[in-house]
Design an enzyme around this catalytic site. Sequence first.
Site, PDB file in Angstrom:
ATOM      1  N   SER A  67     -40.655  17.187  -1.002  1.00 25.15           N
ATOM      2  CA  SER A  67     -39.753  16.391  -0.167  1.00 25.15           C
ATOM      3  C   SER A  67     -38.644  17.260   0.413  1.00 25.15           C
ATOM      4  O   SER A  67     -37.895  16.825   1.279  1.00 25.15           O
ATOM      5  CB  SER A  67     -39.171  15.238  -0.984  1.00 25.15           C
ATOM      6  OG  SER A  67     -38.482  15.732  -2.114  1.00 25.15           O
ATOM      7  N   CYS A  68     -38.508  18.468  -0.080  1.00 27.70           N
ATOM      8  CA  CYS A  68     -37.489  19.401   0.431  1.00 27.70           C
ATOM      9  C   CYS A  68     -37.743  19.710   1.904  1.00 27.70           C
ATOM     10  O   CYS A  68     -38.869  19.672   2.371  1.00 27.70           O
ATOM     11  CB  CYS A  68     -37.526  20.713  -0.330  1.00 27.70           C
ATOM     12  SG  CYS A  68     -36.826  20.616  -1.973  1.00 27.70           S
ATOM     13  N   ALA A  69     -36.655  20.042   2.593  1.00 31.37           N
ATOM     14  CA  ALA A  69     -36.786  20.467   3.984  1.00 31.37           C
ATOM     15  C   ALA A  69     -36.772  21.983   4.045  1.00 31.37           C
ATOM     16  O   ALA A  69     -35.933  22.622   3.426  1.00 31.37           O
ATOM     17  CB  ALA A  69     -35.641  19.902   4.813  1.00 31.37           C
ATOM     18  N   GLY A  81     -40.485  17.881   3.900  1.00 29.21           N
ATOM     19  CA  GLY A  81     -40.106  16.478   4.101  1.00 29.21           C
ATOM     20  C   GLY A  81     -41.206  15.496   3.741  1.00 29.21           C
ATOM     21  O   GLY A  81     -41.335  14.429   4.341  1.00 29.21           O
ATOM     22  N   ASP A 111     -40.022  18.235  -7.091  1.00 29.67           N
ATOM     23  CA  ASP A 111     -38.941  17.836  -6.189  1.00 29.67           C
ATOM     24  C   ASP A 111     -38.239  16.525  -6.559  1.00 29.67           C
ATOM     25  O   ASP A 111     -37.019  16.466  -6.523  1.00 29.67           O
ATOM     26  CB  ASP A 111     -39.445  17.748  -4.737  1.00 29.67           C
ATOM     27  CG  ASP A 111     -39.301  19.078  -4.009  1.00 29.67           C
ATOM     28  OD1 ASP A 111     -38.786  20.025  -4.620  1.00 29.67           O
ATOM     29  OD2 ASP A 111     -39.700  19.158  -2.836  1.00 29.67           O
TER      30      ASP A 111
END
Lengths: 161, 205
Positions: free
Chosen positions: A28-30, A93, B153
């Site tokens: 989910s990190c950008a 993302g 995450d």
Amino acid sequence: MPDIRVVGIGEYLTAQAPVQIAAYGLGSCAGVAIYDTVTGYGALAHSLLPSPPPGSSRYRSARYTDIAIQLMLEQLIKSGCDTSTLVAKLAGGAAMYDGLYREGETGIGERNTYSARETLVKLSIPIAAEDIGGTIGRSMIFDLKSGLITIRTLHHRDTIL
Amino acid sequence: MEPCLLNELQLDAIREICNIGMGHAATALSHLLNTRIEAGMPSVHLLALGQVHEFIGGAEQPVVGIMFRMTGDADGLLALIFPHDCALRLISHLTSSTVTAGHALSEFEASAITEIGNILVSAHLNAISKLLNLTLLPSIPSLLLDMAGAVLDPILTRQCSDGDISLFAQAEFNAVGSGIAGMFFMIPDPDSLQLILQASGTLDA
């Protein structure tokens, strides 16, 4: 052997060609890359969250997408880059787990992407390419010689941004 | 409560809570596989955000993650992480069948490993619930086969919104002679961490 420097989670790096910068295992990190087409300078951030919580004392951290972009821009300008020749590319993302969150908590990945786009528009940096969303993890390998980014996943063939 | 403010006594309490939970989970797994399971002594780590990927063995390493939300009196996340090859061995051991190669699980394989996760996590939470006299329930599991960084995450997102420190209560277990090993993580939300410490009598320690 190419000189590959790795950006850790919540960090950013700037470098110049012929260096490569990599961000591994973005969920989910950008992953936000900014490249100067003239000087071959580039920066890559691996950000966890869209923006700092209100009143946060540690807001100048690249763990926040919007702050990371500002920090990278400052650094690139310091290195002699001109804002008018910068382009950005986005990856990551993803929505890694559906159904894991409480109501109202969904979409960290989506919010990271939104924050990145909004910040880049505000700073007048055009987005040249994106590989975002879905439900898969990605790695970015950013080649500052060409400005091209290789996207690696476990599930698909490599793609070039 | 910021995890970095925990004292030794409180870390010990969390370690002990996890130890009891893991003991029960290991017994459940041992019955399931009909092998002896060695559960390592749980360790509690306070890691800076930048250290987490190294700690789990690299962000790109393929893993199978089974993730649960902890609900009831305390909120948080529970995660079982198996290296990809161990997950395949575990499935094959359980189902007595050969598993598909490559980075995809069949529906049957996914269902089998999810059920293993369910059994382990339920055994773990049950034991902790009794110990602390709290109601702790697992949500429906979510299964992922992907890069370790991406699988983790959600945990980091929850923990590091305003701090740099992630609390990892981690335990490893090994099925003797089968080459199956995995990691179990319990990550309480900050408020729930306080509640768990209170229930263990170490909040003001």
